[in-house]
Design a protein around this motif. Structure first.
Motif, PDB file in Angstrom:
ATOM      1  N   LEU A  94       0.826  -1.199   0.000  1.00 45.22           N
ATOM      2  CA  LEU A  94       0.000   0.000   0.000  1.00 45.22           C
ATOM      3  C   LEU A  94       0.866   1.256   0.000  1.00 45.22           C
ATOM      4  O   LEU A  94       1.774   1.399   0.803  1.00 45.22           O
ATOM      5  N   GLU A  95       0.563   2.163  -0.861  1.00 47.07           N
ATOM      6  CA  GLU A  95       1.331   3.401  -0.964  1.00 47.07           C
ATOM      7  C   GLU A  95       1.352   4.154   0.356  1.00 47.07           C
ATOM      8  O   GLU A  95       2.360   4.726   0.747  1.00 47.07           O
ATOM      9  N   THR A  96       0.228   4.162   1.070  1.00 52.40           N
ATOM     10  CA  THR A  96       0.117   4.964   2.277  1.00 52.40           C
ATOM     11  C   THR A  96       0.878   4.383   3.454  1.00 52.40           C
ATOM     12  O   THR A  96       1.025   5.034   4.477  1.00 52.40           O
ATOM     13  N   THR A  97       1.347   3.153   3.344  1.00 53.02           N
ATOM     14  CA  THR A  97       1.993   2.551   4.502  1.00 53.02           C
ATOM     15  C   THR A  97       3.499   2.403   4.347  1.00 53.02           C
ATOM     16  O   THR A  97       4.168   2.026   5.289  1.00 53.02           O
ATOM     17  N   ARG A  98       4.037   2.712   3.219  1.00 47.07           N
ATOM     18  CA  ARG A  98       5.440   2.402   2.975  1.00 47.07           C
ATOM     19  C   ARG A  98       6.382   3.170   3.907  1.00 47.07           C
ATOM     20  O   ARG A  98       7.443   2.679   4.263  1.00 47.07           O
ATOM     21  N   THR A  99       5.999   4.373   4.302  1.00 45.27           N
ATOM     22  CA  THR A  99       6.912   5.185   5.094  1.00 45.27           C
ATOM     23  C   THR A  99       7.006   4.727   6.540  1.00 45.27           C
ATOM     24  O   THR A  99       7.909   5.140   7.250  1.00 45.27           O
ATOM     25  N   TYR A 100       6.083   3.923   6.997  1.00 46.29           N
ATOM     26  CA  TYR A 100       6.151   3.484   8.391  1.00 46.29           C
ATOM     27  C   TYR A 100       5.915   1.996   8.568  1.00 46.29           C
ATOM     28  O   TYR A 100       5.923   1.491   9.685  1.00 46.29           O
ATOM     29  N   GLN A 101       5.751   1.280   7.481  1.00 47.25           N
ATOM     30  CA  GLN A 101       5.348  -0.125   7.548  1.00 47.25           C
ATOM     31  C   GLN A 101       6.285  -0.939   8.440  1.00 47.25           C
ATOM     32  O   GLN A 101       5.844  -1.801   9.201  1.00 47.25           O
ATOM     33  N   HIS A 102       7.592  -0.644   8.377  1.00 47.97           N
ATOM     34  CA  HIS A 102       8.536  -1.433   9.157  1.00 47.97           C
ATOM     35  C   HIS A 102       8.482  -1.098  10.644  1.00 47.97           C
ATOM     36  O   HIS A 102       9.114  -1.772  11.450  1.00 47.97           O
ATOM     37  N   LEU A 103       7.732  -0.055  11.017  1.00 47.92           N
ATOM     38  CA  LEU A 103       7.631   0.317  12.422  1.00 47.92           C
ATOM     39  C   LEU A 103       6.415  -0.282  13.120  1.00 47.92           C
ATOM     40  O   LEU A 103       6.242  -0.098  14.317  1.00 47.92           O
ATOM     41  N   VAL A 104       5.557  -0.977  12.383  1.00 51.43           N
ATOM     42  CA  VAL A 104       4.438  -1.651  13.028  1.00 51.43           C
ATOM     43  C   VAL A 104       4.997  -2.693  13.985  1.00 51.43           C
ATOM     44  O   VAL A 104       5.852  -3.494  13.615  1.00 51.43           O
ATOM     45  N   PRO A 105       4.552  -2.704  15.242  1.00 56.29           N
ATOM     46  CA  PRO A 105       5.151  -3.631  16.217  1.00 56.29           C
ATOM     47  C   PRO A 105       4.942  -5.088  15.872  1.00 56.29           C
ATOM     48  O   PRO A 105       3.906  -5.477  15.332  1.00 56.29           O
ATOM     49  N   ASP A 106       5.938  -5.883  16.192  1.00 58.68           N
ATOM     50  CA  ASP A 106       5.858  -7.329  15.968  1.00 58.68           C
ATOM     51  C   ASP A 106       5.236  -7.975  17.209  1.00 58.68           C
ATOM     52  O   ASP A 106       5.820  -8.824  17.854  1.00 58.68           O
ATOM     53  N   LEU A 107       4.032  -7.532  17.533  1.00 56.93           N
ATOM     54  CA  LEU A 107       3.292  -7.989  18.702  1.00 56.93           C
ATOM     55  C   LEU A 107       1.838  -8.181  18.310  1.00 56.93           C
ATOM     56  O   LEU A 107       1.421  -7.803  17.218  1.00 56.93           O
ATOM     57  N   LEU A 108       1.060  -8.771  19.207  1.00 54.46           N
ATOM     58  CA  LEU A 108      -0.369  -8.872  18.938  1.00 54.46           C
ATOM     59  C   LEU A 108      -0.931  -7.486  18.643  1.00 54.46           C
ATOM     60  O   LEU A 108      -0.600  -6.516  19.332  1.00 54.46           O
ATOM     61  N   PRO A 109      -1.775  -7.341  17.622  1.00 53.62           N
ATOM     62  CA  PRO A 109      -2.316  -6.018  17.272  1.00 53.62           C
ATOM     63  C   PRO A 109      -3.381  -5.578  18.265  1.00 53.62           C
ATOM     64  O   PRO A 109      -4.572  -5.819  18.087  1.00 53.62           O
ATOM     65  N   THR A 110      -2.941  -4.930  19.329  1.00 51.24           N
ATOM     66  CA  THR A 110      -3.852  -4.383  20.330  1.00 51.24           C
ATOM     67  C   THR A 110      -3.495  -2.924  20.569  1.00 51.24           C
ATOM     68  O   THR A 110      -2.361  -2.499  20.312  1.00 51.24           O
ATOM     69  N   LEU A 111      -4.449  -2.153  21.063  1.00 49.44           N
ATOM     70  CA  LEU A 111      -4.166  -0.746  21.335  1.00 49.44           C
ATOM     71  C   LEU A 111      -3.063  -0.564  22.389  1.00 49.44           C
ATOM     72  O   LEU A 111      -2.183   0.281  22.205  1.00 49.44           O
ATOM     73  N   PRO A 112      -3.075  -1.322  23.495  1.00 49.61           N
ATOM     74  CA  PRO A 112      -1.971  -1.146  24.460  1.00 49.61           C
ATOM     75  C   PRO A 112      -0.601  -1.396  23.842  1.00 49.61           C
ATOM     76  O   PRO A 112       0.356  -0.667  24.141  1.00 49.61           O
ATOM     77  N   ASN A 113      -0.486  -2.387  22.967  1.00 53.54           N
ATOM     78  CA  ASN A 113       0.803  -2.651  22.329  1.00 53.54           C
ATOM     79  C   ASN A 113       1.206  -1.517  21.396  1.00 53.54           C
ATOM     80  O   ASN A 113       2.382  -1.151  21.301  1.00 53.54           O
ATOM     81  N   LEU A 114       0.238  -0.950  20.687  1.00 53.04           N
ATOM     82  CA  LEU A 114       0.538   0.177  19.813  1.00 53.04           C
ATOM     83  C   LEU A 114       0.981   1.384  20.626  1.00 53.04           C
ATOM     84  O   LEU A 114       1.919   2.097  20.236  1.00 53.04           O
ATOM     85  N   VAL A 115       0.323   1.623  21.753  1.00 57.89           N
ATOM     86  CA  VAL A 115       0.694   2.752  22.601  1.00 57.89           C
ATOM     87  C   VAL A 115       2.111   2.577  23.128  1.00 57.89           C
ATOM     88  O   VAL A 115       2.924   3.518  23.107  1.00 57.89           O
ATOM     89  N   ARG A 116       2.439   1.384  23.594  1.00 58.12           N
ATOM     90  CA  ARG A 116       3.794   1.130  24.094  1.00 58.12           C
ATOM     91  C   ARG A 116       4.831   1.335  22.987  1.00 58.12           C
ATOM     92  O   ARG A 116       5.924   1.854  23.229  1.00 58.12           O
ATOM     93  N   ALA A 117       4.485   0.913  21.778  1.00 58.79           N
ATOM     94  CA  ALA A 117       5.417   1.075  20.657  1.00 58.79           C
ATOM     95  C   ALA A 117       5.675   2.544  20.363  1.00 58.79           C
ATOM     96  O   ALA A 117       6.820   2.961  20.152  1.00 58.79           O
ATOM     97  N   VAL A 118       4.609   3.348  20.358  1.00 62.13           N
ATOM     98  CA  VAL A 118       4.760   4.779  20.067  1.00 62.13           C
ATOM     99  C   VAL A 118       5.572   5.465  21.157  1.00 62.13           C
ATOM    100  O   VAL A 118       6.443   6.302  20.870  1.00 62.13           O
ATOM    101  N   GLU A 119       5.320   5.119  22.413  1.00 64.05           N
ATOM    102  CA  GLU A 119       6.081   5.708  23.518  1.00 64.05           C
ATOM    103  C   GLU A 119       7.556   5.320  23.434  1.00 64.05           C
ATOM    104  O   GLU A 119       8.439   6.147  23.679  1.00 64.05           O
ATOM    105  N   ALA A 120       7.814   4.069  23.090  1.00 65.90           N
ATOM    106  CA  ALA A 120       9.208   3.621  22.989  1.00 65.90           C
ATOM    107  C   ALA A 120       9.929   4.338  21.862  1.00 65.90           C
ATOM    108  O   ALA A 120      11.077   4.779  22.026  1.00 65.90           O
ATOM    109  N   MET A 121       9.277   4.498  20.713  1.00 66.56           N
ATOM    110  CA  MET A 121       9.923   5.156  19.581  1.00 66.56           C
ATOM    111  C   MET A 121      10.176   6.634  19.868  1.00 66.56           C
ATOM    112  O   MET A 121      11.190   7.194  19.444  1.00 66.56           O
ATOM    113  N   ALA A 122       9.249   7.269  20.600  1.00 72.49           N
ATOM    114  CA  ALA A 122       9.446   8.673  20.956  1.00 72.49           C
ATOM    115  C   ALA A 122      10.652   8.825  21.879  1.00 72.49           C
ATOM    116  O   ALA A 122      11.457   9.756  21.736  1.00 72.49           O
TER     117      ALA A 122
END
Length: 270
Positions: A94-122
């Motif tokens: 997908l064109e819209t995902t190429r710039t961040y696709q590799h940053l999607v966490p390699d964890l179960l797709p849940t909101l808490p996991n996404l939040v932890r990923a964003v906090e860690a990257m920041a």
């Protein structure tokens, strides 16, 4: 049987995201990866929940699935549960995902996991690190680049984040061969000048609680419906690199906590 299958597949070299490409009968078919001592297989568009003891068992399982007629596809939004499906697979091509696709966490797709990923990257941005793959969890090796010297390698987030309320990364020396410790503070100060309080990117990334709450609701609904493609697209707003990543992560945490409290009051599961 094993010799026959070995002739049918080729196991490629380990890629930067930790996955090994698998080619079956001359066609790229999927990947395998190791996590928490077990091996897992992936065919894009298909959930493979089984875990395996060795990499070869995982590859042979892919061969068996090919014999059953299963081939790589890109999943479309749907109503079937998709717990455990890799969001990166859903966004492949997908064109819209190429710039961040590799940053999607390699964890179960849940909101808490996404939040932890964003906090860690920041926090990595503050410490002068650039993630080169999705957040794998606190105690799994994470591929990243040192922005002080360009070194690439794997570090543990549990070491970098500090412990017991102390935000001092461990080890303080970062890695072997980095610039002298006496020059690190000055270099980090230069990098800090890149960060912003507001997003100025062509694609807007929310840095305030109200719009962040709207994004979380969209992602949460998509995950609930099993619409992984939609979840992946909406997640662009929180996972894509942004100079305002610190403010975005702070707003995300507040929005997530507010959403969680509200849903508990209403008697709705997280």
């Amino acid at each position: 049987m094993e010799q026959q299958q070995q002739k049918r597949y080729v196991l490629g070299e380990r890629e930067d995201d930790g996955r090994y490409p698998v080619t079956v009968d001359g066609a790229p078919t999927g990947t395998i990866h190791r996590r928490h001592g077990s091996w897992y297989a992936t065919i894009p568009g298909h959930r493979i929940p089984e875990r395996f003891g060795t990499r070869y068992e995982a590859v042979e399982h892919i061969v068996k699935l090919v014999d059953r007629g299963i081939r790589p596809t890109i999943p479309a939004p749907g109503n079937s549960p998709a717990i455990g499906l890799d969001m990166r697979t859903a966004g492949t091509g997908l064109e819209t995902t190429r710039t961040y696709q590799h940053l999607v966490p390699d964890l179960l797709p849940t909101l808490p996991n996404l939040v932890r990923a964003v906090e860690a990257m920041a926090r990595l941005a503050q410490l002068g690190w650039e993630p080169l793959e999705g957040y794998p969890g606190a105690d799994q090796p994470w591929l990243m680049r040192c922005r002080l010297c360009g070194w690439k390698g794997r570090r543990f987030w549990s070491h970098l984040r500090g412990r017991n309320g102390d935000n001092t990364p461990r080890p303080i020396s970062r890695h072997r061969g980095c610039i002298p410790a006496s020059k690190m503070a000055a270099k980090l100060t230069i990098l800090a000048a890149e960060r912003r309080r507001e997003c100025a990117c062509a694609f807007p990334h929310p840095t305030h609680v109200t719009p962040m709450l709207e994004i979380l609701n969209k992602i949460g609904q998509a995950l609930h419906d099993g619409a992984m493609l939609s979840a992946t697209i909406h997640a662009r707003a929180i996972l894509e690199p942004c100079p305002a990543s610190t403010m975005r992560a702070a707003a995300l945490r507040v929005a997530h906590d507010q959403r969680t409290r509200a849903r508990r009051i209403m008697g709705v599961d997280k």
